[in-house]
Design a protein around this motif. Structure first.
Motif, PDB file in Angstrom:
ATOM      1  N   LEU A 181      25.117  -9.347  25.871  1.00  0.00           N
ATOM      2  CA  LEU A 181      24.629  -8.151  26.562  1.00  0.00           C
ATOM      3  C   LEU A 181      23.161  -8.302  26.955  1.00  0.00           C
ATOM      4  O   LEU A 181      22.772  -7.954  28.074  1.00  0.00           O
TER       5      LEU A 181
ATOM      6  N   ALA B 213      30.527   5.371  28.844  1.00  0.00           N
ATOM      7  CA  ALA B 213      30.502   4.049  29.488  1.00  0.00           C
ATOM      8  C   ALA B 213      29.481   3.141  28.818  1.00  0.00           C
ATOM      9  O   ALA B 213      29.757   1.961  28.555  1.00  0.00           O
ATOM     10  N   SER B 214      28.294   3.664  28.524  1.00  0.00           N
ATOM     11  CA  SER B 214      27.252   2.859  27.871  1.00  0.00           C
ATOM     12  C   SER B 214      27.714   2.379  26.505  1.00  0.00           C
ATOM     13  O   SER B 214      27.483   1.228  26.120  1.00  0.00           O
TER      14      SER B 214
ATOM     15  N   ILE C 252      30.536  -0.279  27.065  1.00  0.00           N
ATOM     16  CA  ILE C 252      29.948  -1.525  27.555  1.00  0.00           C
ATOM     17  C   ILE C 252      29.179  -2.221  26.432  1.00  0.00           C
ATOM     18  O   ILE C 252      29.146  -3.451  26.347  1.00  0.00           O
TER      19      ILE C 252
ATOM     20  N   GLY D 208      23.747  -1.226  26.547  1.00  0.00           N
ATOM     21  CA  GLY D 208      24.684  -0.793  27.587  1.00  0.00           C
ATOM     22  C   GLY D 208      24.080   0.266  28.488  1.00  0.00           C
ATOM     23  O   GLY D 208      24.281   0.253  29.713  1.00  0.00           O
TER      24      GLY D 208
ATOM     25  N   THR E 235      30.482   0.459  37.538  1.00  0.00           N
ATOM     26  CA  THR E 235      30.579   0.961  36.175  1.00  0.00           C
ATOM     27  C   THR E 235      32.029   0.981  35.707  1.00  0.00           C
ATOM     28  O   THR E 235      32.347   0.569  34.581  1.00  0.00           O
TER      29      THR E 235
ATOM     30  N   LEU F 171      33.241  -2.526  34.931  1.00  0.00           N
ATOM     31  CA  LEU F 171      32.689  -3.000  33.664  1.00  0.00           C
ATOM     32  C   LEU F 171      33.474  -2.439  32.480  1.00  0.00           C
ATOM     33  O   LEU F 171      33.779  -3.156  31.522  1.00  0.00           O
ATOM     34  N   ILE F 172      33.812  -1.163  32.555  1.00  0.00           N
ATOM     35  CA  ILE F 172      34.575  -0.535  31.468  1.00  0.00           C
ATOM     36  C   ILE F 172      35.947  -1.197  31.331  1.00  0.00           C
ATOM     37  O   ILE F 172      36.402  -1.493  30.218  1.00  0.00           O
TER      38      ILE F 172
ATOM     39  N   ILE G 123      35.536  -4.660  29.688  1.00  0.00           N
ATOM     40  CA  ILE G 123      35.179  -4.582  28.276  1.00  0.00           C
ATOM     41  C   ILE G 123      36.365  -4.118  27.437  1.00  0.00           C
ATOM     42  O   ILE G 123      36.667  -4.689  26.370  1.00  0.00           O
TER      43      ILE G 123
END
Length: 324
Positions: free
Chosen positions: A25, A258-259, A262, A280, A305, A308-309, A312
């Motif tokens: 990350l 989301a953060s 991630i 994230g 976004t 990315l989700i 992950i």
């Protein structure tokens, strides 16, 4: 022989994989900063970096609070509404003549009360976390609009409103608030028995209960922390924009989730960290900041976004299958 709570070993992810994921990350964040620094000369300007840190700071705190809930295999959809509602509360209290410190304490107390309400709904009423927090999301927006009559409340306390715009040691004060929250959170989640209990509840609540863990109490604690952190962000946002507005922070709950995801938090529970959601959040802030500098359509920011989700969560599922 039945294990006592202090004998419980938490089931967080394997240490080496956790460290490797964290370094990945950080590498991704550094890569994004290098690329954006090459493609746009304005990225590395002090003003832009300061804005980026301010943008990511509040999402990072929200994501950290959300992480406590997700580790228990729950979800909190209300954090964005709590932020907006708390900007109204603190602005209304200040307008009513309540001292600043008193207004802050009362606002944070309201956040704690909302989290306790969520815990009550889940533990004693048997409501799914999705439902109870969704109901709070819509209700708080409505209550905030009723209090303000659909308008805003101005904050005239210049000392308060200047705080979020100020720097300390050339670092934005909002970023210092992330550190202020992250350090005790790390101690709580990774170095205390309470953190181990959270992981145990997310792994298998019934097994944790049979081992002596107060599962109901841990669920209460997770949602109180999430709502309390959201109330704190509401105070910081009110300081930054100098108004109370119930419609502020719309969609921030999705940014927080989301953060956290991630950052490596598993939506299935029992996997998470403090550093992951923070990184994230700043990855998302960097993507949004870079897109704005490059005049990229904001719709693409949401698409990136979402992708990315998906990636992950897909790899999280692979990890779970291999561990089973």
């Amino acid at each position: 022989m039945t294990a006592t709570p202090t004998e419980i070993v938490a089931p967080p992810p394997r240490r080496k994989m956790n460290i490797l994921f964290g370094l990945t990350l950080i590498g991704l964040l550094i890569f994004l900063w290098i690329v954006l620094g090459l493609v746009t000369p304005s990225f590395w300007t002090p003003l832009n970096i300061s804005n980026l840190l301010r943008q990511g700071a509040m999402t990072a705190i929200l994501a950290l609070g959300q992480t406590f809930v997700i580790i228990t295999a729950g979800i909190d959809l209300s954090v964005g509404a709590i932020v907006g509602f708390c900007t109204v509360i603190i602005a209304w209290l200040l307008q009513a003549g309540v001292p600043l410190w008193g207004a802050i304490v009362l606002t944070l107390a309201i956040g704690v009360a909302i989290g306790a309400f969520h815990g009550f709904g889940i533990v004693h009423m048997g409501l799914p976390p999705f439902i109870i927090t969704l109901a709070t999301l819509t209700s708080l927006r409505g209550i905030g609009l009723l209090i303000t009559n659909g308008s805003t409340i101005s904050i005239t306390d210049e000392g308060f409103s200047n705080f979020a715009r100020a720097d300390f040691l050339s670092i934005p004060s909002l970023f210092w608030m992330v550190i202020l929250v992250a350090v005790p959170s790390f101690i709580f989640l990774h170095l205390s028995r309470w953190g181990r209990y959270l992981f145990a509840v997310g792994s298998n609540a019934e097994a944790a209960r049979l081992s002596g863990v107060n599962v109901k109490g841990m669920i209460y604690l997770a949602y109180i922390l999430s709502a309390g952190f959201a109330a704190f962000v509401g105070v910081l946002l009110a300081s930054r924009i100098a108004i109370g507005n119930a419609t502020q922070a719309d969609g921030w709950e999705l940014q927080a989730i989301a953060s956290s995801v991630i950052g490596g938090t598993s939506l299935f529970g029992a996997v998470g960290s403090v550093h992951g959601p923070l990184i994230g959040a700043f990855i998302l802030a960097t993507i949004n900041n870079g897109a704005n500098l490059l005049n990229v359509n904001s719709f693409w920011q949401r698409i990136i976004t979402g992708l990315l989700i998906i990636v992950i969560v897909f790899f999280d599922q692979l990890r779970r299958r291999r561990s089973n």
